[in-house]
Design a protein around this motif. Structure first.
Motif, PDB file in Angstrom:
ATOM      1  N   SER A 276       0.825  -1.207   0.000  1.00 16.34           N
ATOM      2  CA  SER A 276       0.000   0.000   0.000  1.00 16.34           C
ATOM      3  C   SER A 276       0.864   1.265   0.000  1.00 16.34           C
ATOM      4  N   GLU A 277       0.402   2.275  -0.697  1.00 17.48           N
ATOM      5  CA  GLU A 277       1.107   3.558  -0.707  1.00 17.48           C
ATOM      6  C   GLU A 277       0.702   4.437   0.467  1.00 17.48           C
ATOM      7  N   TYR A 278      -0.271   3.965   1.274  1.00 18.11           N
ATOM      8  CA  TYR A 278      -0.816   4.788   2.356  1.00 18.11           C
ATOM      9  C   TYR A 278      -0.338   4.365   3.747  1.00 18.11           C
ATOM     10  N   HIS A 279       0.460   3.311   3.835  1.00 15.71           N
ATOM     11  CA  HIS A 279       0.753   2.767   5.164  1.00 15.71           C
ATOM     12  C   HIS A 279       2.233   2.765   5.521  1.00 15.71           C
ATOM     13  N   ASP A 280       2.971   3.759   5.010  1.00 17.45           N
ATOM     14  CA  ASP A 280       4.379   3.885   5.395  1.00 17.45           C
ATOM     15  C   ASP A 280       4.509   4.105   6.897  1.00 17.45           C
ATOM     16  N   LEU A 281       3.661   4.973   7.463  1.00 18.18           N
ATOM     17  CA  LEU A 281       3.705   5.236   8.903  1.00 18.18           C
ATOM     18  C   LEU A 281       3.337   3.990   9.700  1.00 18.18           C
ATOM     19  N   THR A 282       2.335   3.267   9.246  1.00 18.73           N
ATOM     20  CA  THR A 282       1.920   2.032   9.929  1.00 18.73           C
ATOM     21  C   THR A 282       3.078   1.044   9.992  1.00 18.73           C
ATOM     22  N   LEU A 283       3.775   0.867   8.876  1.00 19.40           N
ATOM     23  CA  LEU A 283       4.883  -0.094   8.823  1.00 19.40           C
ATOM     24  C   LEU A 283       6.047   0.347   9.712  1.00 19.40           C
ATOM     25  N   LYS A 284       6.288   1.647   9.796  1.00 23.95           N
ATOM     26  CA  LYS A 284       7.346   2.129  10.687  1.00 23.95           C
ATOM     27  C   LYS A 284       6.991   1.830  12.143  1.00 23.95           C
ATOM     28  N   MET A 285       5.722   1.997  12.494  1.00 25.85           N
ATOM     29  CA  MET A 285       5.280   1.673  13.850  1.00 25.85           C
ATOM     30  C   MET A 285       5.432   0.174  14.134  1.00 25.85           C
ATOM     31  N   LEU A 286       5.184  -0.632  13.103  1.00 27.30           N
ATOM     32  CA  LEU A 286       5.183  -2.083  13.271  1.00 27.30           C
ATOM     33  C   LEU A 286       6.576  -2.699  13.238  1.00 27.30           C
ATOM     34  N   ALA A 287       7.537  -1.976  12.701  1.00 30.65           N
ATOM     35  CA  ALA A 287       8.864  -2.550  12.445  1.00 30.65           C
ATOM     36  C   ALA A 287       9.444  -3.344  13.618  1.00 30.65           C
ATOM     37  N   PRO A 288       9.421  -2.820  14.852  1.00 35.07           N
ATOM     38  CA  PRO A 288      10.027  -3.590  15.963  1.00 35.07           C
ATOM     39  C   PRO A 288       9.284  -4.892  16.262  1.00 35.07           C
ATOM     40  N   TYR A 289       8.020  -4.965  15.890  1.00 39.42           N
ATOM     41  CA  TYR A 289       7.194  -6.119  16.251  1.00 39.42           C
ATOM     42  C   TYR A 289       7.190  -7.200  15.162  1.00 39.42           C
ATOM     43  N   LEU A 290       7.457  -6.809  13.934  1.00 36.22           N
ATOM     44  CA  LEU A 290       7.411  -7.782  12.838  1.00 36.22           C
ATOM     45  C   LEU A 290       8.590  -8.749  12.876  1.00 36.22           C
ATOM     46  N   GLN A 291       9.595  -8.421  13.677  1.00 37.25           N
ATOM     47  CA  GLN A 291      10.745  -9.323  13.800  1.00 37.25           C
ATOM     48  C   GLN A 291      10.345 -10.658  14.431  1.00 37.25           C
ATOM     49  N   LYS A 292       9.192 -10.677  15.102  1.00 38.22           N
ATOM     50  CA  LYS A 292       8.725 -11.910  15.746  1.00 38.22           C
ATOM     51  C   LYS A 292       8.192 -12.931  14.751  1.00 38.22           C
ATOM     52  N   ILE A 293       7.761 -12.472  13.598  1.00 36.32           N
ATOM     53  CA  ILE A 293       7.014 -13.331  12.684  1.00 36.32           C
ATOM     54  C   ILE A 293       7.779 -14.596  12.281  1.00 36.32           C
ATOM     55  N   PRO A 294       9.059 -14.523  11.844  1.00 41.08           N
ATOM     56  CA  PRO A 294       9.763 -15.772  11.469  1.00 41.08           C
ATOM     57  C   PRO A 294       9.794 -16.799  12.598  1.00 41.08           C
ATOM     58  N   ASN A 295      10.054 -16.342  13.825  1.00 43.71           N
ATOM     59  CA  ASN A 295      10.091 -17.274  14.961  1.00 43.71           C
ATOM     60  C   ASN A 295       8.715 -17.881  15.226  1.00 43.71           C
ATOM     61  N   LEU A 296       7.668 -17.079  15.079  1.00 42.19           N
ATOM     62  CA  LEU A 296       6.312 -17.601  15.281  1.00 42.19           C
ATOM     63  C   LEU A 296       5.991 -18.669  14.253  1.00 42.19           C
ATOM     64  N   LEU A 297       6.397 -18.424  13.015  1.00 43.02           N
ATOM     65  CA  LEU A 297       6.161 -19.416  11.964  1.00 43.02           C
ATOM     66  C   LEU A 297       6.884 -20.720  12.271  1.00 43.02           C
ATOM     67  N   ASN A 298       8.136 -20.611  12.698  1.00 40.87           N
ATOM     68  CA  ASN A 298       8.916 -21.812  13.014  1.00 40.87           C
ATOM     69  C   ASN A 298       8.311 -22.556  14.191  1.00 40.87           C
ATOM     70  N   THR A 299       7.891 -21.831  15.210  1.00 37.25           N
ATOM     71  CA  THR A 299       7.288 -22.462  16.387  1.00 37.25           C
ATOM     72  C   THR A 299       5.983 -23.134  16.016  1.00 37.25           C
ATOM     73  N   HIS A 300       5.178 -22.469  15.216  1.00 34.06           N
ATOM     74  CA  HIS A 300       3.877 -23.039  14.818  1.00 34.06           C
ATOM     75  C   HIS A 300       4.073 -24.311  13.998  1.00 34.06           C
ATOM     76  N   ARG A 301       5.020 -24.285  13.071  1.00 32.42           N
ATOM     77  CA  ARG A 301       5.246 -25.450  12.217  1.00 32.42           C
ATOM     78  C   ARG A 301       5.824 -26.613  13.007  1.00 32.42           C
ATOM     79  N   ALA A 302       6.585 -26.269  14.061  1.00 29.91           N
ATOM     80  CA  ALA A 302       7.179 -27.323  14.879  1.00 29.91           C
ATOM     81  C   ALA A 302       6.103 -28.055  15.662  1.00 29.91           C
TER      82      ALA A 302
END
Length: 302
Positions: A276-302
């Motif tokens: 989206s061209e409208y959510h640059d601010l949203t993504l900046k706010m989310l940046a510290p939290y999105l680092q969790k996603i790979p670990n969550l995926l690995n844990t869920h698949r395990a």
């Protein structure tokens, strides 16, 4: 003369600005402008707004009539028949008229400016903070921004210009998504019965984040499903349209199936925000939290 002037302005704006469908529905309940005006307590300089579901046309037969009064006064006269639900922002009185509740809320203007200042300061940083906006705060911002001015229109326009609605939209979108991610993570470690309950909360927050990302800020379950369905129909996002009820009723399926659905929808939302061209601010706010996603995926698949 002054009182008559206020009444005439109120009635004119009421009959001019309210959606026709709302006027018709209120007339069926014998609610006219004078019924509401006679039950509010306002002073010169106050801003009186018509808010809530009747202002947006989302009303149903049980909807309240919502009036928001922005004032510099800290106290308002209370009638014996009124029920008060005070909050940190001020008093909120319920008045029963025939079969309909009238909710008249008095908010102090300095508190409005403080809320706007907090959001503007947090979101104007190079690395924006994520304002921890609660439902009451989002509700107030939305009701002011979308309100219909019945009295004090000029002052209302001035205040509305100070509301950076994009910052509130980004904050609401990001916070709901962060909560969805957090609840999903909890569902991976708790007992099954607790995990199913917490996963339902994750799904609820996720749908709310989708809706908030469209700019239609939502802060409770009321209207959530209808707004989500309307959003995905309008955007022709048929995958999400077909999965709205699956998410909102995720407790109806097995825990593994529900967890897969939720994490898949989290990833899809992140991808939509990134495109989206409208959510640059949203993504900046989310940046510290999105680092969790790979670990969550690995844990869920395990």
């Amino acid at each position: 003369m002054v009182a008559l002037k206020f009444r005439e302005e109120f009635e004119k704006n009421y009959n001019t600005y309210l959606p026709k469908s709302s006027l018709a529905a209120l007339q069926k309940k014998s609610i006219e402008a004078n019924v509401i005006y006679d039950r509010i307590n306002h002073k010169a300089g106050d801003i009186v707004l018509f808010t809530g579901s009747y202002s947006t046309g989302e009303h149903n037969p049980t909807s309240d009539v919502d009036i928001l009064i922005l004032s510099n006064e800290s106290e308002h006269e209370r009638r014996i028949t009124e029920l008060n639900h005070p909050s940190i922002f001020g008093d909120s009185f319920d008045i029963r008229y025939k079969e309909t509740d009238l909710n008249i809320e008095y908010i102090k203007l300095p508190d409005v400016f403080k809320l706007l200042s907090i959001v503007n300061t947090a979101t104007n940083l190079y690395q924006p903070d994520l304002p921890n906006l609660q439902g009451l705060e989002l509700r107030l911002a939305v009701r002011i921004y979308n309100g219909i001015p019945l009295l004090g229109e000029k002052d209302y326009i001035s205040i509305k210009k100070n509301i950076n609605i994009a910052s509130f939209t980004s904050s609401a979108t990001a916070l709901s998504l962060v909560m969805a991610i957090s609840y999903f993570e909890d569902s991976l470690y708790l007992s099954e019965i607790d995990s199913r309950l917490i996963l339902s909360n994750a799904a609820f927050c996720l749908v709310m984040s989708y809706v908030n990302s469209s700019g239609n800020i939502t802060y409770s379950v009321k209207n959530l499903r209808g707004r989500a369905i309307s959003l995905f129909q309008n955007n022709k996002n048929y995958y999400m349209l077909n999965n709205v009820d699956s998410l909102l009723f995720v407790s109806d399926v097995s825990l593994p199936v529900g967890q897969k659905l939720v994490i898949d929808m989290i990833i899809r939302l992140i991808e939509l925000l990134q495109k989206s061209e409208y959510h640059d601010l949203t993504l900046k706010m989310l940046a510290p939290y999105l680092q969790k996603i790979p670990n969550l995926l690995n844990t869920h698949r395990a």
